[in-house]
Design a protein around this motif. Structure first.
Motif, PDB file in Angstrom:
ATOM      1  N   ASP A 134       0.815  -1.218   0.000  1.00 21.92           N
ATOM      2  CA  ASP A 134       0.000   0.000   0.000  1.00 21.92           C
ATOM      3  C   ASP A 134       0.849   1.269   0.000  1.00 21.92           C
ATOM      4  N   VAL A 138      -1.192   4.742  -0.654  1.00 22.17           N
ATOM      5  CA  VAL A 138      -1.838   5.502   0.420  1.00 22.17           C
ATOM      6  C   VAL A 138      -0.921   5.856   1.584  1.00 22.17           C
ATOM      7  N   GLN A 139       0.349   5.457   1.560  1.00 24.87           N
ATOM      8  CA  GLN A 139       1.181   5.619   2.754  1.00 24.87           C
ATOM      9  C   GLN A 139       2.354   6.578   2.580  1.00 24.87           C
ATOM     10  N   LEU A 189     -11.659  -0.635  -0.784  1.00 23.65           N
ATOM     11  CA  LEU A 189     -11.816  -0.308   0.637  1.00 23.65           C
ATOM     12  C   LEU A 189     -10.900   0.827   1.086  1.00 23.65           C
ATOM     13  N   LYS A 190     -10.042   1.322   0.156  1.00 21.77           N
ATOM     14  CA  LYS A 190      -9.062   2.316   0.626  1.00 21.77           C
ATOM     15  C   LYS A 190      -8.609   3.319  -0.426  1.00 21.77           C
ATOM     16  N   LEU A 191      -8.991   3.180  -1.682  1.00 21.11           N
ATOM     17  CA  LEU A 191      -8.428   4.053  -2.734  1.00 21.11           C
ATOM     18  C   LEU A 191      -9.528   4.814  -3.479  1.00 21.11           C
ATOM     19  N   PRO A 192     -10.315   5.655  -2.947  1.00 25.97           N
ATOM     20  CA  PRO A 192     -10.485   5.926  -1.520  1.00 25.97           C
ATOM     21  C   PRO A 192     -11.506   5.000  -0.877  1.00 25.97           C
ATOM     22  N   GLY A 193     -12.440   4.413  -1.677  1.00 27.35           N
ATOM     23  CA  GLY A 193     -13.424   3.519  -1.091  1.00 27.35           C
ATOM     24  C   GLY A 193     -14.491   3.163  -2.100  1.00 27.35           C
TER      25      GLY A 193
END
Length: 602
Positions: A134, A138-139, A189-193
């Motif tokens: 990730d 995102v990090q 779930l995270k990129l962005p959702g």
């Protein structure tokens, strides 16, 4: 044949005899009882087949409590070799023992060399399915969420690092262990959702574009590996759908990505590579799920095969825990579904080891837990961790342990749980402490394994196995063992010519420490290692350690062991077979043509 047997609901004596030799028979008859036993016996006929993906997800965090810090989560790195390597806990070999044919990974530091992990997996017959971490998404500072979900540059640089650190062979082809590359795990779930599929898609198509450009810059040749994006099994109501089926878990995300690959400009992105051609020739879909095998066809696969009639797919995480169920039955059923499909490649079972550090629901998964015996300690990117022994996880819904359930479904072998947390005579240090751990087991056969290693490390080989066993039964101390070998017993033969070299089963960090010690203890200036032996760390170590032993001589356990980082090897005069080119030997026909080689011959 399977369906015919199921319909008959019985096995004749002749049929029973005919399948006794097939994969899983002995395990099934030992572990299963009617009425489940009969059903499982029928299904297990197919369990040994190697025609579908039978993977295991692998994140062996060496932590036994919630929280705790990991400096890095790259478990295919050289630093994690004490966990997966043959001279450590041997996790990859255990996966093969269970019948797996693939290993799926998560963390990935592009600065680390992964060649050793790929080599070990490939040698065992395991395909490797690594993923990008990730970090670029995102990090990291300047991640692609901070650049409007244009991930091209961040992912290109990350993947270029991977390609240059073991993912490619010297000729530019992909390492043969690699079969699928996961671009990102659960981006919805995270990129962005999942509620913002436009940005998720923009991020994914730009990331894949960056990976393709990285391949070009790295000079990749030969067959290319497939890429995949592993989605969650959530329903994306905002995504494009196959109108014939409506909203299906996971499928909307795949339809959305497919549209983006064919129409990138609608996501304000102009690709540098032909994404349409790439998708049609090199893309695999994948998803994670906690649903059981019985759910997969009606909830997903039937609609998927209509929507993507030519795009293969696999399940990246498969393990339904609620309610509790017999995992062997569930895995066998999902593999049978895969075999009946031309698109469904198989599954990766989630997961190898319980993640104690995550706590909560995450601890419902794991084939193995961690026991209370530390096999050794290791330096993992500057922090010291224990290599805990493995402990089979049991399942209340089954009479078998989870490792045995997986082995049954995968066509592997059962696990001897009693041996997992005992000192291994083939791996303990060749020291008084190591011998003490083996003698405590009161098993002469185990002691014989330890004695054999000492003999080999001293430049000998076993000539009489019965003599070895008789002697092993009399061993009481390490000093007694060494003194007995010094008397040259008749059950040992000694090699006329030996040389010291780096132990390829050891770990790069341990070998580096051994080289430092050798350089400090010898007259030889280690900066004078010839150029042809300086480019590779193992070649460099071979040269230094062999020169050190030639100078020191004496017992190999004192001057060619270095806690297992070095090993003595036999040299057949006139032949270089089995001896690396940078090992300085006393054989004039094969030793390096350097002053150190000349001195060794003299």
């Amino acid at each position: 044949q399977l369906r015919t047997l199921q319909a008959a609901s019985l096995l004749s004596p002749s049929a029973t005899a005919s399948i006794q030799s097939m994969a899983g028979w002995s395990l099934a008859t030992r572990l299963l009882s009617p009425p489940v036993g009969r059903l499982m016996l029928l299904l297990v006929i197919n369990a040994g087949a190697n025609d579908v993906m039978k993977g295991i997800a692998y994140t062996p965090a060496p932590l036994k409590q919630v929280g705790g810090g990991l400096p890095l989560d790259d478990f295919m790195s050289e630093a994690a070799k004490p966990l997966w390597g043959p001279d450590g806990r041997g996790d990859l070999a255990m996966m093969k023992h269970l019948g797996a044919n693939a290993v799926r990974l998560y963390g990935n530091d592009p600065r680390q060399d992964h060649r050793s992990f790929f080599d070990e997996a490939h040698g065992l017959g395991l395909d490797v399915i690594p993923g990008l971490s990730d970090w670029p998404f995102v990090q990291m500072e300047g991640n692609c969420m901070q650049t409007g979900y244009d991930c091209f540059e961040q992912v290109k640089e990350a993947y270029l690092g991977n390609l240059r650190n073991g993912w490619l062979l010297p000729d530019g082809t992909y390492h043969p262990a690699l079969t699928q590359i996961i671009v990102i795990n659960e981006p919805d779930l995270k990129l962005p959702g999942i509620t913002d599929p436009w940005n998720v898609t923009r991020g994914l198509i730009s990331a894949i574009d960056g990976m393709l450009s990285a391949e070009q810059e790295a000079g990749v040749t030969g067959d290319r590996v497939n890429f995949t994006v592993t989605f969650s099994f959530g329903i994306c109501y905002s995504c494009r759908q196959n109108s014939a089926f409506g909203a299906k878990p996971g499928l909307g995300q795949m339809v959305q990505l497919h549209y983006g690959m064919f129409n990138p400009w609608e996501f304000s992105y102009m690709p540098k590579n032909d994404l349409t051609a790439f998708f049609e020739t090199r893309f695999t879909n994948s998803f994670n799920t906690q649903n059981s095998a019985a759910d997969i066809e009606p909830l997903f696969l039937d609609a998927y095969q209509d929507t993507f009639p030519s795009t293969p797919i696999f399940i990246g995480e498969f393990h339904a825990t609620q309610p509790a169920r017999d995992q062997a039955v569930d895995i066998l059923q999902i593999l049978d579904i895969a075999r009946a499909s031309s698109l469904f490649l198989g599954v990766s079972f989630f997961e190898y080891q319980v993640r104690y550090d995550k706590g909560g629901h995450e601890m419902d998964y794991g084939i193995f837990g961690l026991g209370n015996y530390s096999l050794e300690q290791f330096d993992y990117f500057g922090s010291i961790f224990d290599v805990w022994c493995l402990q089979p996880i049991t399942n209340a819904a089954s009479s078998t342990s989870l490792p045995d359930s997986v082995a049954l479904a995968f066509g592997g072998e059962s696990v001897d749980a009693a041996m997992l947390c005992l000192a291994d005579p083939s791996k303990v240090p060749l020291t008084a402490e190591g011998l003490g751990l083996i003698l405590a087991q009161s098993d002469a056969a185990h002691t014989a394994v330890f004695v054999t290693r000492v003999v080999q490390q001293s430049g000998g080989s076993i000539a009489d196995s019965q003599g070895l066993l008789n002697f092993s039964a009399s061993v009481t101390t390490f000093d007694y063992l060494l003194a007995s070998l010094a008397s040259e017993p008749s059950w040992v033969t000694w090699d006329a010519l030996v040389a010291c070299m780096a132990n390829r089963l050891s770990f790069e960090g341990a070998v580096g420490l051994a080289v430092e010690k050798a350089c400090d203890a010898t007259w030889f200036n280690c900066s004078n290692v010839p150029p042809e032996c300086s480019a590779d760390a193992w070649d460099f170590a071979d040269y230094v350690l062999s020169v050190h032993y030639n100078e020191k001589g004496g017992p190999a356990l004192s001057n060619c062991y270095f806690d297992g980082a070095a090993t003595l090897t036999r040299v057949d005069e006139g032949s270089s077979q089995g001896v690396p080119l940078c090992v300085v030997t006393k054989d004039p026909s094969t030793t390096p043509l350097t002053d150190e080689g000349f001195q060794a011959v003299l």
